[in-house]
Write an enzyme that holds these catalytic residues in place. Structure first.
Site, short mmCIF file in Angstrom:
data_model
loop_
_atom_site.label_atom_id
_atom_site.label_comp_id
_atom_site.label_asym_id
_atom_site.label_seq_id
_atom_site.Cartn_x
_atom_site.Cartn_y
_atom_site.Cartn_z
N CYS A 199 69.78 45.48 1.71
CA CYS A 199 70.89 46.30 1.95
C CYS A 199 70.73 47.57 1.40
O CYS A 199 69.37 48.09 1.04
CB CYS A 199 72.25 45.68 1.29
N THR A 200 71.74 48.55 1.47
CA THR A 200 71.17 49.88 0.81
C THR A 200 70.84 50.25 -0.66
O THR A 200 69.92 50.73 -0.93
CB THR A 200 72.79 50.70 1.13
#
Ligand code: ZN
Ligand code: ZN
Length: 343
Positions: A199-200
């Site tokens: 994810c980020t």
């Protein structure tokens, strides 16, 4: 903005010197069992206020998620304070020098139900029982393995503009939705496949990895520090970058370009474009992808309806807004029937 990871003492000294009287922006998260979030919140607030720290911090029974701005000259004290909290000792900090000092104007420490909204109500799973963290080099190796399933744990509007090659990118609006979709898709492969997630910045995967382990997946991995840290590392070490496009970020920049590939399209004309904007009509505020041509033609609006509204006098616009419950902010990111090339 350049992001730095856990720095050696020497690197940190250089960074602080460079920052001078500037502030450092930094972010970190940690899952932990916090018995009394309210008390913990007060503890943080008193100390950080003293150090002139600004930012937005969420505290919950399950941990802490913080985005902060710290005066460079107070960083030593700040770090010492963190290290004095047993579950924050040597926590991974993403640090950048902030030259434009407007990122945060206040110190807000809020107690929340969760640090990552997941809609889960499962007392039996411990979010600290996470998957194996892998750094960029190992991650690159893992995702070449034919036995690996690579999953993007972000929402559709994030993966739309950039993602890892060959990743599954669930068409979801929320983290909760992707948990179920992935489990259903992979239910026959809980033991034989390697589940690799990213994810980020890592906070969502960390929870997802614990969740999937709890659901019986045997080989669960997550990208350490997410796309942000991966990018820093491949650049620093000269590794192959397997991410294409832009990394969606949740501040005013909206996206950080990683490679020159433009993998998305303008939602209005369909031309290659990966620029997220918010509809100019405040009451709409739809997040969508719009090219410069269309921005000009549409006065930065998502639709002719919104275009008409922004031409009204401000008072009339306000009156219209008062009657509208149709906020696009939360549920319709990148989704609207009015966008021909949207989803
Ligand atoms: Zn366009
Ligand atoms: Zn609009």
């Amino acid at each position: 903005m350049q992001l730095y990871n856990t720095l050696s003492a020497k690197e940190r000294a250089a960074l602080l010197e460079e920052a001078g009287e500037d502030r450092l922006t930094l972010s970190f998260y940690q899952y932990a069992k916090i018995g009394n979030p309210e008390l913990f919140r007060n503890h943080l607030f008193i100390k950080w206020d003293e150090l002139n720290v600004l930012g937005r911090i969420y505290v919950a029974h399950e941990g802490i998620n913080a985005q902060l701005s710290v005066p460079a000259k107070n960083f030593g004290n700040f770090k010492e304070f963190l290290d004095g909290i047993y579950f924050l000792e040597n926590v991974r900090l993403n640090i950048a020098i902030e030259h434009d000092l407007k990122s945060f104007l206040k110190l807000k420490v809020k107690v929340r139900n969760k640090i990552v909204a997941d809609g889960l109500n499962d007392e039996t799973f411990d979010v600290r029982n996470k998957g194996v963290h892998v750094a960029a080099e190992k991650f690159n190796e893992l995702i070449e393995d034919p036995n690996t399933v690579l999953v993007d744990m972000r929402n559709h509007y994030e993966s739309e503009i950039g993602h890892f090659k060959n990743a599954i990118t669930p068409d979801v609006d929320t983290f909760r939705d992707s948990l179920d979709i992935i489990e259903e898709q992979l239910k026959d492969h809980k033991e034989d496949k390697k589940l690799v997630m990213y994810c980020t910045g890592g906070i969502r995967c960390e929870k997802a990895s614990a969740y999937y382990k709890h659901k019986g997946f045997k080989n669960v991995f997550q990208l350490e520090g997410g796309i942000i840290e991966y990018t820093r590392e491949v650049n620093e070490k000269g590794l192959e970058n397997k991410f294409i496009g832009k990394n969606f970020v949740f501040d005013h920049r909206r996206g950080e370009r990683i490679t020159d590939d433009v993998i998305a399209n303008c939602h209005q004309c369909g031309n290659p474009c990966d620029n997220h904007v918010n509809c100019e009509n405040e009451a709409c505020h739809l997040l969508f992808i719009q090219c410069e041509e269309c921005a000009k033609q549409m006065d930065n609006c998502c639709s002719t309806e919104c275009q008409e509204i922004i031409k009204l006098p401000v008072d009339e616009q306000k009156a219209l807004r008062a009657g509208s419950h149709n906020s696009n902010k939360i549920f319709k990111k990148g989704r609207s029937e009015k966008l021909k090339f949207g989803k």
